[in-house]
Scaffold this active site. Structure first.
Site, PDB file in Angstrom:
ATOM      1  N   GLN A   1      -8.834  23.489  10.644  1.00 37.63           N
ATOM      2  CA  GLN A   1      -9.336  24.873  11.221  1.00 37.63           C
ATOM      3  C   GLN A   1      -9.113  24.418  12.945  1.00 37.63           C
ATOM      4  OE1 GLN A   1     -10.038  27.866  12.717  1.00 37.63           O
ATOM      5  NE2 GLN A   1     -11.752  28.614  11.617  1.00 37.63           N
TER       6      GLN A   1
ATOM      7  N   ARG B   1     -10.598  26.109  15.296  1.00 37.07           N
ATOM      8  CA  ARG B   1     -11.832  26.453  15.875  1.00 37.07           C
ATOM      9  C   ARG B   1     -12.963  25.274  15.553  1.00 37.07           C
ATOM     10  NH1 ARG B   1     -15.156  32.175  15.650  1.00 37.07           N
ATOM     11  NH2 ARG B   1     -16.727  31.505  16.981  1.00 37.07           N
TER      12      ARG B   1
ATOM     13  N   LEU C   1     -18.635  43.419   5.527  1.00 36.74           N
ATOM     14  CA  LEU C   1     -17.772  44.735   5.481  1.00 36.74           C
ATOM     15  C   LEU C   1     -16.322  44.530   5.293  1.00 36.74           C
ATOM     16  CD1 LEU C   1     -19.887  46.800   7.872  1.00 36.74           C
ATOM     17  CD2 LEU C   1     -20.151  46.503   5.477  1.00 36.74           C
TER      18      LEU C   1
ATOM     19  N   GLU D   1     -13.940  32.190   8.966  1.00 35.98           N
ATOM     20  CA  GLU D   1     -14.893  31.298   8.770  1.00 35.98           C
ATOM     21  C   GLU D   1     -16.140  31.673   9.162  1.00 35.98           C
ATOM     22  OE1 GLU D   1     -15.856  26.447   9.780  1.00 35.98           O
ATOM     23  OE2 GLU D   1     -13.746  26.974   9.610  1.00 35.98           O
ATOM     24  N   ARG D   2     -16.089  32.407  10.412  1.00 32.25           N
ATOM     25  CA  ARG D   2     -17.757  32.733  10.827  1.00 32.25           C
ATOM     26  C   ARG D   2     -18.230  33.836   9.925  1.00 32.25           C
ATOM     27  NH1 ARG D   2     -17.559  35.143  17.069  1.00 32.25           N
ATOM     28  NH2 ARG D   2     -16.237  36.619  16.018  1.00 32.25           N
TER      29      ARG D   2
ATOM     30  N   ASN E   1      -7.630  33.382  15.665  1.00 30.42           N
ATOM     31  CA  ASN E   1      -8.495  33.033  16.478  1.00 30.42           C
ATOM     32  C   ASN E   1      -8.289  33.285  17.825  1.00 30.42           C
ATOM     33  OD1 ASN E   1     -10.871  31.418  15.428  1.00 30.42           O
ATOM     34  ND2 ASN E   1      -9.084  30.530  14.232  1.00 30.42           N
TER      35      ASN E   1
END
Length: 292
Positions: free
Chosen positions: A49, A51, A72, A93-94, A127
């Site tokens: 990834q 980030r 959501l 991922e966040r 990202n």
């Protein structure tokens, strides 16, 4: 580049639930599948990834939102290349991290069959388009994308929906010494600071001064110019300070060109100096100056 590649930005929005599902088929060239709930322990982060840094305050805010309303928007995953029956995150991922912190047992996800190259390309686009990467992560991501995919700067720029000059200027940050890169990576220096420091012959020392003194980008540019000019001579005419209009014009030109600009006006006549750091910057400057 194939038409599907050029449409990646729009297709990614569809994959993440921001557009109608038929757009996914048009971009991915395969049947679509709706989101499904996947146990969170079966989902793992992608070690490649782009980030690497996640803002703690943003994670805490998202965790609170998930506790109140759930997740959501589905994340995007692919079947794990190394663990049968499990999944690897491509984008989101966040949300996955915040959901773990919120104690969520399962998370909505879209599953797509993607190879390593395609997964990495989508991760970068997700990202960059959402402004989730800092400047140093973005530079490393472009470099990795070009290396993995064999892209030129033009193709990389088209894939992420940015201009070629933006990609070229961002890649310049990789020329900075590692300690300066770490300052950018950790948010102590902005991209504007880093571009100004690139023009210095003593980049590490300048960076340390900027961080220690909390200098603005404009102050950093002035510091770099002062260092380049060397100690002031005791004799000789002293150069008059620039008026506000000249300083503002310099700032406007620097924003447009992405390069350091110095205007020396002497009663309506003078010169404009544009400092470039790479041949690619010179090439971009020539393109702009000769554009009809």
């Amino acid at each position: 580049m194939a038409e599907g590649r050029r449409g990646l930005g729009r297709g990614l929005s569809a994959l993440l639930g921001e557009e109608d599902a038929p757009a996914v088929a048009a971009v991915e060239g395969r049947p679509t599948e709706g989101a499904r709930e996947i146990p969170i322990e079966l989902i793992h982060r992608n070690p490649g990834q782009p980030r690497q840094h996640f803002d703690e305050a943003e994670l805490a805010e998202l965790e609170t939102s998930i506790r109140a309303s759930g997740v959501l928007q589905p994340i995007l995953v692919r079947p794990s290349p190394s663990k049968a029956g499990e999944f690897e995150i491509v984008a989101g991922e966040r949300r996955w991290r915040a959901a773990q912190r919120a104690g969520v047992g399962a998370i909505p996800a879209l599953v797509r069959e993607l190879d390593d190259h395609r997964a990495y390309e989508i991760a970068i686009v997700e990202n960059v388009q959402r402004s989730d990467l800092n400047a140093m992560e973005e530079a490393r991501a472009y470099d990795e994308l070009m290396g993995r995919m064999g892209y030129t700067q033009e193709k990389a720029a088209a894939a992420v929906g940015k201009s070629r000059s933006h990609v070229a200027n961002t890649l310049r940050l990789l020329q900075l010494p590692q300690p300066v890169q770490e300052h950018v990576l950790n948010g102590r220096l902005t991209a504007g600071h880093a571009r100004a420091i690139l023009a210095s012959d003593d980049q590490e020392a300048i960076a340390e001064q900027v961080v220690a003194r909390g200098l603005s980008v404009r102050d950093t540019e002035n510091l770099v110019r002062a260092k380049a000019a060397g100690p002031k001579k005791a004799s000789g005419p002293r150069r008059a300070p620039k008026d506000t209009d000249t300083a503002a014009l310099e700032a406007d030109l620097e924003d447009v060109l992405g390069m350091s600009v110095d205007i020396a006006d002497r009663g309506g006549a003078g010169e404009v100096r544009i400092k470039y750091a790479t041949l690619e910057q010179l090439d971009e400057l020539c393109r702009k100056l000769t554009r009809i």
